[in-house]
Design a protein around this motif. Sequence first.
Motif, short mmCIF file in Angstrom:
data_model
loop_
_atom_site.label_atom_id
_atom_site.label_comp_id
_atom_site.label_asym_id
_atom_site.label_seq_id
_atom_site.Cartn_x
_atom_site.Cartn_y
_atom_site.Cartn_z
N ASN A 27 -3.25 -2.13 -5.66
CA ASN A 27 -3.27 -1.91 -4.21
C ASN A 27 -4.06 -0.64 -3.89
OD1 ASN A 27 -2.65 -2.22 -1.51
ND2 ASN A 27 -0.71 -1.10 -1.69
N SER A 59 -6.33 -0.76 -0.75
CA SER A 59 -6.64 -0.79 0.68
C SER A 59 -6.06 -2.07 1.25
CB SER A 59 -8.15 -0.78 0.91
OG SER A 59 -8.69 -2.04 0.54
N SER A 69 -6.77 -5.27 -0.54
CA SER A 69 -6.16 -5.60 -1.83
C SER A 69 -5.17 -6.76 -1.72
CB SER A 69 -5.46 -4.37 -2.41
OG SER A 69 -6.37 -3.31 -2.54
N ALA A 70 -4.45 -6.82 -0.60
CA ALA A 70 -3.48 -7.92 -0.44
C ALA A 70 -4.21 -9.27 -0.39
CB ALA A 70 -2.66 -7.71 0.82
N ALA A 88 -5.03 -10.15 -3.82
CA ALA A 88 -3.84 -10.61 -4.56
C ALA A 88 -3.48 -12.05 -4.20
CB ALA A 88 -2.66 -9.67 -4.27
N PHE A 94 0.98 -8.13 -8.18
CA PHE A 94 0.36 -7.20 -7.23
C PHE A 94 1.03 -5.84 -7.41
CE2 PHE A 94 -0.47 -6.27 -2.45
CZ PHE A 94 -1.60 -5.54 -2.77
N LEU A 102 1.72 -2.55 -6.13
CA LEU A 102 1.67 -1.84 -4.84
C LEU A 102 1.37 -0.36 -5.02
CD1 LEU A 102 4.54 -3.24 -2.59
CD2 LEU A 102 2.11 -3.86 -2.67
N ASN A 103 1.69 0.19 -6.17
CA ASN A 103 1.39 1.59 -6.48
C ASN A 103 1.98 2.52 -5.41
OD1 ASN A 103 0.28 3.65 -8.00
ND2 ASN A 103 -1.73 3.53 -7.02
N ILE A 115 3.58 -3.24 2.26
CA ILE A 115 2.86 -4.36 2.87
C ILE A 115 3.76 -4.99 3.94
CG2 ILE A 115 1.13 -5.12 1.19
CD1 ILE A 115 3.26 -6.81 -0.15
N ILE A 141 5.48 -9.11 -7.10
CA ILE A 141 5.17 -7.83 -6.45
C ILE A 141 5.86 -6.70 -7.20
CG2 ILE A 141 5.33 -6.51 -4.30
CD1 ILE A 141 5.26 -9.21 -2.81
#
Length: 298
Positions: free
Chosen positions: A148, A150, A153-154, A157, A168, A170-171, A175, A190
Motif C-alpha cells: 500500500n 497510494s 494500490s487498492a 490489489a 494486500f 496495508l503497511n 482503506i 488484508i
Amino acid sequence: MNFDAIIVGGSFAGLSAALYLARARRSVLVLDTGTPRNRFAAASHGFFAKDGSDPKTMLEIMRGQVAAYPTVQLRDLKAVAAARDGGGFRVTLENGEAVTGAKLLLAFGISDILPELPGLAERWGRTVIHCPYCHGYEFSGERLGVLNLSAMSAHQAILIPEWGPTTFYLNGGTIEPDVTAKLHERGVTIEPELVDCLVGDGTSLSAIRLRNGVERPIDALFVGPRNRFNSNIAERLGCAVENGPLGLVVKVDEMKATNVAGVYAAGDITRMGHTITFACADGVMAALAIHHSLMFGG
Ligand SMILES: Cc1cc2nc3c(=O)[nH]c(=O)nc-3n(C[C@H](O)[C@H](O)[C@H](O)COP(=O)(O)OP(=O)(O)OC[C@H]3O[C@@H](n4cnc5c(N)ncnc54)[C@H](O)[C@@H]3O)c2cc1C
C-alpha cells in the motif's frame, strides 16, 4: 540548422522515431544518457518478436539498426537545456556544446521513486514489480503481495488475483469499507501491520517481515511507485503538463505534438499506461508528424 530533428532520449520511443525519420531521409540527432526505465529487469515481456528478451540487448539491436542510416547521429550525451532559436531549437549538451534542430522530440522517460523499505530497491524489476502485464505471468499461481503506497494500490490489489493468491499489505494505512468489500470479493487477504523489510536470497523474495516480527511467505511483491520526469526540459520550454495518478504527464495531441509549436513528446512522459509497445508506437507517430511538419510547415 544542424539537424531536421533533435531527439532527447534514445530508448524505445526516441529510437523508434529516429528510425522513421531516417527512413524519410531526414537528418536526426539522438541524445541519450543510457538509463532506460526497465534497465533493472532481466527480461522484457509483451513486445512481439522479443517476448522474454533481455531489454539491454533489445536496445543495442535498435541502436545498431538506427545507426546504420547515414543521416542519423547517436550521441551518448545529456541534453541539459533547450530553447527556441530562430525557426527551430538550440539544445545545450552537458559538455557545453550547443546543437540546433528544426524540430524537437522529447522522449527522456521517467524514473520511479521507490519507497524506502529495506530489501526493496535491490529486488526492483525482479521480484518487486509494478506491472502485472509485463511480469505477472512469470509468477502465475505463486504467493503475491501488493504494498500500500497510494490510493492506486487498492486498485492494484483488486487486479492482482488474476495472477495468483494475493495479500494486500496495508503497511499501517487504512482503506474505505467499500474497498475492503471489493478486496474480499476478489479473495484478497488484508494484512494491516506495518512492513519492516523484504527477505530472500539475492534478488529472490521468500518473505515479508512485519513490524510485529511475523514473516509472511511471498514470491513477488507489486508496488505502484510515484514517478518523476528525467529532465525538466519540457516544463522549461513551456510544454503543458498535467497530473497523472502517479506523476506528471506531458500533454500531447493525437500526433504527439505538445502545445509548443515544433516540440513533440513520446513514450512514458506522455501517458499513464507504460509499455515498450506504446512507447515505440508513440515514437513512430511523432516521427510521422515531424516529417509532415518539415514538409508542409505547422
Ligand atoms: C522494472 C521495469 C520493468 C519493465 N518491464 C517492461 C516489460 O517487460 N515490457 C514492457 O513493455 N514494458 C516494461 N516496462 C516499461 C518500459 O520500461 C517503458 O514503458 C519504456 O522504457 C518507455 O520507453 P521511453 O523511451 O519512453 O523511456 P525510457 O525507456 O525510460 O528511455 C528514456 C531515455 O532517455 C534518456 N534520457 C533521460 N534524460 C535525458 C537527457 N536529459 N538527455 C538525453 N537523454 C536522456 C535515458 O537515459 C533513457 O535512455 C518496465 C518498466 C520498469 C520500471
